[in-house]
Design a protein around this motif. Sequence first.
Motif, PDB file in Angstrom:
ATOM      1  N   SER A 140     -13.696  17.326 -69.917  1.00 32.54           N
ATOM      2  CA  SER A 140     -14.663  18.385 -70.231  1.00 32.54           C
ATOM      3  C   SER A 140     -14.877  18.580 -71.725  1.00 32.54           C
ATOM      4  N   PHE A 141     -13.811  18.458 -72.510  1.00 31.54           N
ATOM      5  CA  PHE A 141     -13.890  18.748 -73.941  1.00 31.54           C
ATOM      6  C   PHE A 141     -13.256  17.601 -74.725  1.00 31.54           C
ATOM      7  N   PHE A 142     -13.995  17.071 -75.678  1.00 29.18           N
ATOM      8  CA  PHE A 142     -13.370  16.111 -76.592  1.00 29.18           C
ATOM      9  C   PHE A 142     -12.296  16.860 -77.382  1.00 29.18           C
ATOM     10  N   PRO A 143     -11.096  16.274 -77.527  1.00 25.67           N
ATOM     11  CA  PRO A 143      -9.995  17.004 -78.168  1.00 25.67           C
ATOM     12  C   PRO A 143     -10.202  17.212 -79.664  1.00 25.67           C
ATOM     13  N   SER A 144     -10.468  18.449 -80.048  1.00 30.41           N
ATOM     14  CA  SER A 144     -10.606  18.818 -81.458  1.00 30.41           C
ATOM     15  C   SER A 144     -10.388  20.319 -81.581  1.00 30.41           C
ATOM     16  N   GLN A 145     -10.010  20.755 -82.766  1.00 32.59           N
ATOM     17  CA  GLN A 145      -9.833  22.192 -82.993  1.00 32.59           C
ATOM     18  C   GLN A 145     -11.139  22.934 -82.765  1.00 32.59           C
ATOM     19  N   GLU A 146     -12.257  22.338 -83.180  1.00 32.54           N
ATOM     20  CA  GLU A 146     -13.544  23.002 -83.023  1.00 32.54           C
ATOM     21  C   GLU A 146     -13.865  23.248 -81.551  1.00 32.54           C
ATOM     22  N   ASN A 147     -13.563  22.277 -80.716  1.00 30.79           N
ATOM     23  CA  ASN A 147     -13.878  22.414 -79.296  1.00 30.79           C
ATOM     24  C   ASN A 147     -12.976  23.397 -78.567  1.00 30.79           C
ATOM     25  N   LEU A 148     -11.834  23.738 -79.146  1.00 30.49           N
ATOM     26  CA  LEU A 148     -10.986  24.749 -78.519  1.00 30.49           C
ATOM     27  C   LEU A 148     -11.708  26.091 -78.436  1.00 30.49           C
ATOM     28  N   LEU A 149     -12.532  26.392 -79.409  1.00 33.72           N
ATOM     29  CA  LEU A 149     -13.310  27.628 -79.362  1.00 33.72           C
ATOM     30  C   LEU A 149     -14.309  27.577 -78.206  1.00 33.72           C
ATOM     31  N   ASN A 150     -14.939  26.423 -77.986  1.00 39.93           N
ATOM     32  CA  ASN A 150     -15.841  26.264 -76.836  1.00 39.93           C
ATOM     33  C   ASN A 150     -15.078  26.428 -75.534  1.00 39.93           C
ATOM     34  N   ALA A 151     -13.865  25.904 -75.508  1.00 43.70           N
ATOM     35  CA  ALA A 151     -13.041  26.043 -74.308  1.00 43.70           C
ATOM     36  C   ALA A 151     -12.727  27.511 -74.034  1.00 43.70           C
ATOM     37  N   ALA A 152     -12.458  28.274 -75.087  1.00 44.38           N
ATOM     38  CA  ALA A 152     -12.167  29.710 -74.925  1.00 44.38           C
ATOM     39  C   ALA A 152     -13.369  30.448 -74.348  1.00 44.38           C
ATOM     40  N   GLU A 153     -14.562  30.104 -74.821  1.00 44.50           N
ATOM     41  CA  GLU A 153     -15.771  30.761 -74.321  1.00 44.50           C
ATOM     42  C   GLU A 153     -15.968  30.487 -72.828  1.00 44.50           C
ATOM     43  N   LYS A 154     -15.692  29.264 -72.404  1.00 45.66           N
ATOM     44  CA  LYS A 154     -15.872  28.919 -70.987  1.00 45.66           C
ATOM     45  C   LYS A 154     -14.725  29.437 -70.127  1.00 45.66           C
ATOM     46  N   ARG A 155     -13.532  29.490 -70.719  1.00 40.54           N
ATOM     47  CA  ARG A 155     -12.368  29.920 -69.962  1.00 40.54           C
ATOM     48  C   ARG A 155     -12.492  31.375 -69.531  1.00 40.54           C
ATOM     49  N   LYS A 156     -13.235  32.170 -70.274  1.00 35.08           N
ATOM     50  CA  LYS A 156     -13.389  33.588 -69.931  1.00 35.08           C
ATOM     51  C   LYS A 156     -13.964  33.775 -68.529  1.00 35.08           C
ATOM     52  N   ASN A 157     -14.669  32.771 -68.028  1.00 37.81           N
ATOM     53  CA  ASN A 157     -15.281  32.866 -66.698  1.00 37.81           C
ATOM     54  C   ASN A 157     -14.305  32.537 -65.578  1.00 37.81           C
ATOM     55  N   PHE A 158     -13.075  32.133 -65.934  1.00 34.67           N
ATOM     56  CA  PHE A 158     -12.055  31.786 -64.941  1.00 34.67           C
ATOM     57  C   PHE A 158     -10.872  32.721 -65.160  1.00 34.67           C
ATOM     58  N   THR A 159     -10.804  33.744 -64.370  1.00 33.06           N
ATOM     59  CA  THR A 159      -9.765  34.759 -64.588  1.00 33.06           C
ATOM     60  C   THR A 159      -8.449  34.362 -63.931  1.00 33.06           C
ATOM     61  N   VAL A 160      -7.369  34.899 -64.476  1.00 37.88           N
ATOM     62  CA  VAL A 160      -6.048  34.767 -63.867  1.00 37.88           C
ATOM     63  C   VAL A 160      -5.475  36.173 -63.729  1.00 37.88           C
ATOM     64  N   ASP A 161      -4.421  36.290 -62.933  1.00 39.11           N
ATOM     65  CA  ASP A 161      -3.768  37.591 -62.757  1.00 39.11           C
ATOM     66  C   ASP A 161      -2.799  37.800 -63.914  1.00 39.11           C
ATOM     67  N   ARG A 162      -3.306  38.411 -64.977  1.00 43.40           N
ATOM     68  CA  ARG A 162      -2.509  38.578 -66.188  1.00 43.40           C
ATOM     69  C   ARG A 162      -1.363  39.565 -65.994  1.00 43.40           C
ATOM     70  N   GLU A 163      -1.551  40.556 -65.154  1.00 46.32           N
ATOM     71  CA  GLU A 163      -0.475  41.522 -64.910  1.00 46.32           C
ATOM     72  C   GLU A 163       0.734  40.825 -64.283  1.00 46.32           C
ATOM     73  N   VAL A 164       0.475  40.024 -63.268  1.00 42.18           N
ATOM     74  CA  VAL A 164       1.571  39.280 -62.621  1.00 42.18           C
ATOM     75  C   VAL A 164       2.188  38.292 -63.601  1.00 42.18           C
ATOM     76  N   LEU A 165       1.348  37.620 -64.375  1.00 43.99           N
ATOM     77  CA  LEU A 165       1.843  36.632 -65.333  1.00 43.99           C
ATOM     78  C   LEU A 165       2.828  37.270 -66.312  1.00 43.99           C
ATOM     79  N   VAL A 166       2.436  38.379 -66.909  1.00 50.16           N
ATOM     80  CA  VAL A 166       3.294  39.045 -67.887  1.00 50.16           C
ATOM     81  C   VAL A 166       4.555  39.591 -67.213  1.00 50.16           C
ATOM     82  N   ALA A 167       4.394  40.162 -66.030  1.00 52.96           N
ATOM     83  CA  ALA A 167       5.553  40.736 -65.329  1.00 52.96           C
ATOM     84  C   ALA A 167       6.587  39.654 -65.016  1.00 52.96           C
TER      85      ALA A 167
END
Length: 529
Positions: free
Chosen positions: A33-60
């Motif tokens: 999906s993403f060519f590996p580069s620091q610049e593309n990590l920001l693009n990955a963050a923007e797209k990742r927001k659309n895929f949620t995880v259970d952060r409460e359980v994760l932290v607990a």
Amino acid sequence: MNTLYFDFKSIGKFSDNDIAYSSGNKKLEPFYSFFPSQENLLNAAEKRKNFTVDREVLVAEITRQYKGFTDHEEIFTYISKLKDPNVFTITTAHQPNLLTGPLYFIYKCLSAIKASGEFNKRNSQYETIPILVLGGEDHDFEELNHLRIFGKPIVWEDEQGGAIGRYKTASLQPIIDEIYQILGDSENAQLLKGKIEKAFNGKENYGQSMQHFVHELLGHLGILVVSMDNKAFKKRMIPYFKDDLLNKSSHRIVNEVQESFSEAGFDKQAFVRPINFFYLTKNSRDRIEENNGTYSLVNSDNNWSQDELLHEIETNPENFSPNVILRPIYQEVILPNLAYVGGGGEISYWLERLSQFEELKVFFPMLIRRDSIQLISNKDLEILQEYHFSIEDLFLPDHKLTEKYLSEFGRDEIDISKELQAIDELEKKVQEKAEVIDQSLVARIGAQFAKFKNDLQGVEKRLKKTEKQSHDRNIKKINRIKSKLFPNNGLQERSDNFMSWYILHGEGFFQLLLEAANPFDTRMKTIEV
């Protein structure tokens, strides 16, 4: 500290798949999906927001795991950052090899730490936390029950069976005692022994001990160590276990992708089965197979109907363990992950998964090839320079190294045949003069010259032997250095344990490696230490 860089291809130890990905081969673009580069990590963050995880359980759950070995509040504050929807992870994963096993275990962690740290420097909107997923559910004990310190192999013998992270640690004490003997009593040795003692005393199982041990080694650099052998996490896998059982999506899709992967000129990776998860019991991790609607364990008498197995998945998800095909899915539905940091083999099997992730509606992370590093001591580098050798020369086969040395330092073959010929001529002249004076002296003169020539031939043999021994000693020095970088003709990072170097450099060793690390620079880094 001096660092030299070499393309993977020039070293001759990396697979074609690994070289292709690390060099940006365009034939692989359809498989990520993403060519590996620091610049593309920001693009990955923007797209990742659309895929949620259970952060409460994760932290607990991470908090609960860490409370098993630390009470430092700053750690729990750090973990709680994962509740923030703008905080993501950069993840690597590995089996809990014996006291980390080969060096690349450490390199994986440092690569994730470095990628995360650089991202955080560049971005203010998002933050990342590096994560090591410790694969304690693996059951191939012989893959991880050994390490090598200063060339000496150490092997943990045990027959408990099942998930390695669940092993009791009583049988480890003789191994730890042996390691202590090797390490000695220096200041760095005492520091390392203290970390081992803290991690392996009083823990319930090997997985917890290793989680603590990695934290003792690298936790100060910001990496969190997470165990996925966890009921709360496994609940998130219920729909994916069910899909694998009922629809066999992974089996169908990964097989199709592997054909495309092969047609593009790359070697297929992990074998995909109709059912891609195991059943865990106290001392076993068994594969599940279907036969005419009945599901049974390969090494057990347990069996279920389809409804019974679905009910077991629903009520006891902790009893199921994903294999190599489903493990990446599991990781990505638990962690808010932007990138996975792995070695060449791991990257290859991830490259076969993009369509699988899309089918299952799971975010497919950036794939970052971890740092590959070689370590060479100042002393060994000086020896190479003394004989006009470079690091690149050590990539040559042994016979080519010898040829290079002899072409530089080998003298002409020692040969006194011309000198002996001159002595023959001298003998003839002396005998001619003796014949005129006294014929009886000719034979005596011949005997004296014969003895002299025989003694000279003995001197010639000794000179040749001394010359050869001198060359052999120096060639062996060079070959010994090569064997440190390429033990058993393999890569140092796949053989030596970090302790061989930590004992010499102490806590500064990890910082030195971190400074040299840059997983977006996919070349072998050879560091003078």
